[in-house]
Design a protein around this motif. Structure first.
Motif, PDB file in Angstrom:
ATOM      1  N   ARG A   1      -8.749   8.755  12.275  1.00 16.20           N
ATOM      2  CA  ARG A   1      -8.439   9.875  13.168  1.00 16.20           C
ATOM      3  C   ARG A   1      -9.193   9.765  14.487  1.00 16.20           C
ATOM      4  N   ASP A   2     -10.284   8.987  14.497  1.00 15.14           N
ATOM      5  CA  ASP A   2     -11.064   8.787  15.716  1.00 15.14           C
ATOM      6  C   ASP A   2     -10.473   7.711  16.625  1.00 15.14           C
ATOM      7  N   GLY A   3      -9.339   7.122  16.218  1.00 19.20           N
ATOM      8  CA  GLY A   3      -8.702   6.080  17.027  1.00 19.20           C
ATOM      9  C   GLY A   3      -9.024   4.668  16.579  1.00 19.20           C
ATOM     10  N   ALA A   4      -9.904   4.530  15.598  1.00 21.58           N
ATOM     11  CA  ALA A   4     -10.222   3.192  15.083  1.00 21.58           C
ATOM     12  C   ALA A   4      -9.006   2.633  14.342  1.00 21.58           C
ATOM     13  N   VAL A   5      -8.724   1.364  14.567  1.00 17.52           N
ATOM     14  CA  VAL A   5      -7.610   0.703  13.880  1.00 17.52           C
ATOM     15  C   VAL A   5      -8.135  -0.603  13.293  1.00 17.52           C
ATOM     16  N   THR A   6      -7.930  -0.769  11.991  1.00 19.02           N
ATOM     17  CA  THR A   6      -8.261  -2.024  11.329  1.00 19.02           C
ATOM     18  C   THR A   6      -6.949  -2.731  11.019  1.00 19.02           C
ATOM     19  N   LEU A   7      -6.856  -3.970  11.412  1.00 21.07           N
ATOM     20  CA  LEU A   7      -5.676  -4.796  11.159  1.00 21.07           C
ATOM     21  C   LEU A   7      -6.025  -5.786  10.056  1.00 21.07           C
ATOM     22  N   ARG A   8      -5.201  -5.779   8.991  1.00 23.72           N
ATOM     23  CA  ARG A   8      -5.375  -6.731   7.883  1.00 23.72           C
ATOM     24  C   ARG A   8      -4.072  -7.509   7.738  1.00 23.72           C
ATOM     25  N   ARG A   9      -4.138  -8.801   7.935  1.00 26.83           N
ATOM     26  CA  ARG A   9      -2.946  -9.630   7.775  1.00 26.83           C
ATOM     27  C   ARG A   9      -3.216 -10.591   6.622  1.00 26.83           C
ATOM     28  N   GLU A  10      -2.372 -10.488   5.589  1.00 27.51           N
ATOM     29  CA  GLU A  10      -2.564 -11.305   4.390  1.00 27.51           C
ATOM     30  C   GLU A  10      -1.393 -12.264   4.237  1.00 27.51           C
ATOM     31  N   PHE A  11      -1.734 -13.528   4.016  1.00 24.28           N
ATOM     32  CA  PHE A  11      -0.737 -14.572   3.755  1.00 24.28           C
ATOM     33  C   PHE A  11      -0.905 -14.963   2.294  1.00 24.28           C
ATOM     34  N   PHE A  12       0.210 -15.263   1.631  1.00 27.15           N
ATOM     35  CA  PHE A  12       0.138 -15.493   0.189  1.00 27.15           C
ATOM     36  C   PHE A  12       0.303 -16.952  -0.233  1.00 27.15           C
ATOM     37  N   ASN A  13       0.783 -17.819   0.640  1.00 26.93           N
ATOM     38  CA  ASN A  13       0.963 -19.219   0.241  1.00 26.93           C
ATOM     39  C   ASN A  13       0.707 -20.122   1.431  1.00 26.93           C
ATOM     40  N   PRO A  14      -0.492 -20.646   1.607  1.00 28.76           N
ATOM     41  CA  PRO A  14      -1.672 -20.431   0.772  1.00 28.76           C
ATOM     42  C   PRO A  14      -2.307 -19.072   1.070  1.00 28.76           C
TER      43      PRO A  14
ATOM     44  N   THR B   1      14.565 -13.852  -1.014  1.00 33.02           N
ATOM     45  CA  THR B   1      13.871 -13.529  -2.264  1.00 33.02           C
ATOM     46  C   THR B   1      13.076 -12.238  -2.102  1.00 33.02           C
ATOM     47  N   GLY B   2      12.564 -11.751  -3.186  1.00 31.89           N
ATOM     48  CA  GLY B   2      11.688 -10.593  -3.152  1.00 31.89           C
ATOM     49  C   GLY B   2      10.233 -10.992  -3.008  1.00 31.89           C
ATOM     50  N   LYS B   3       9.979 -12.286  -2.847  1.00 30.33           N
ATOM     51  CA  LYS B   3       8.610 -12.786  -2.763  1.00 30.33           C
ATOM     52  C   LYS B   3       8.044 -12.537  -1.367  1.00 30.33           C
ATOM     53  N   VAL B   4       6.928 -11.796  -1.310  1.00 29.41           N
ATOM     54  CA  VAL B   4       6.295 -11.478  -0.029  1.00 29.41           C
ATOM     55  C   VAL B   4       5.566 -12.715   0.489  1.00 29.41           C
ATOM     56  N   GLU B   5       5.912 -13.101   1.707  1.00 30.06           N
ATOM     57  CA  GLU B   5       5.286 -14.248   2.370  1.00 30.06           C
ATOM     58  C   GLU B   5       3.980 -13.815   3.042  1.00 30.06           C
ATOM     59  N   SER B   6       4.052 -12.663   3.727  1.00 28.62           N
ATOM     60  CA  SER B   6       2.866 -12.130   4.388  1.00 28.62           C
ATOM     61  C   SER B   6       3.017 -10.625   4.539  1.00 28.62           C
ATOM     62  N   GLY B   7       1.889  -9.972   4.704  1.00 28.06           N
ATOM     63  CA  GLY B   7       1.883  -8.536   4.920  1.00 28.06           C
ATOM     64  C   GLY B   7       0.840  -8.183   5.954  1.00 28.06           C
TER      65      GLY B   7
END
Length: 156
Positions: free
Chosen positions: A108-121, A95-101
């Protein structure tokens, strides 16, 4: 690498809008106006690039033409782009339904933020770390020269 030009990629219908000849796209590039580049083929592109005056978005498509991976490059100095965000998407079956992203937001200073989103639930996880971001820089492409931006593997 075969490339084709169009006004935009219609995400919902998974097809290009208004195919353009090379001259139209080159004029848009030179004027800093938005245009889209399809890589590989018109009907089943490997990826597409949305090129604007100060940014380039690259979306890699799977066999079902879903955006499985996208890169957002921003111009940070004249002629220099920096990969500010990479997003990976997982879909429910065919399907085209996104399960997670999962998005990686790079500083630029090397900082990395990780965001993991789940959609159901619905659930959001975030974390922060640091990384060598030297490979996130890329020269702003000359018209027709997009090879560096369409590399999936960005590490040095």
């Amino acid at each position: 690498m075969e490339i084709f030009f169009c006004k935009s990629w219609f995400r919902a219908k998974k097809c290009p809008t208004e195919m353009w000849c090379e001259e139209q796209a080159k004029a848009a590039h030179e004027d800093g106006k938005p245009y889209t580049v399809l890589v590989g083929s018109i009907e089943q592109p490997y990826c597409f690039l949305e090129v604007t005056r100060r940014a380039v978005g690259v979306s890699f498509l799977d066999q079902l033409l879903r955006e499985s991976l996208s890169y957002d490059f921003q111009e940070v100095e004249p002629g220099i782009l920096f990969l500010t965000m990479a997003t990976y998407r997982e879909f429910e079956g065919d399907t085209g339904k996104v399960e997670s992203g999962t998005s990686y937001i790079f500083g630029r200073d090397g900082a990395v933020t990780l965001r993991r989103e789940f959609f159901n639930p619905q659930r959001l996880e975030t974390s922060a770390s640091s990384a060598d971001v030297a490979a996130n820089y890329s020269p702003k492409p000359e018209f027709g020269r997009y090879e560096d931006l369409i590399r999936v593997e960005r590490s040095s």
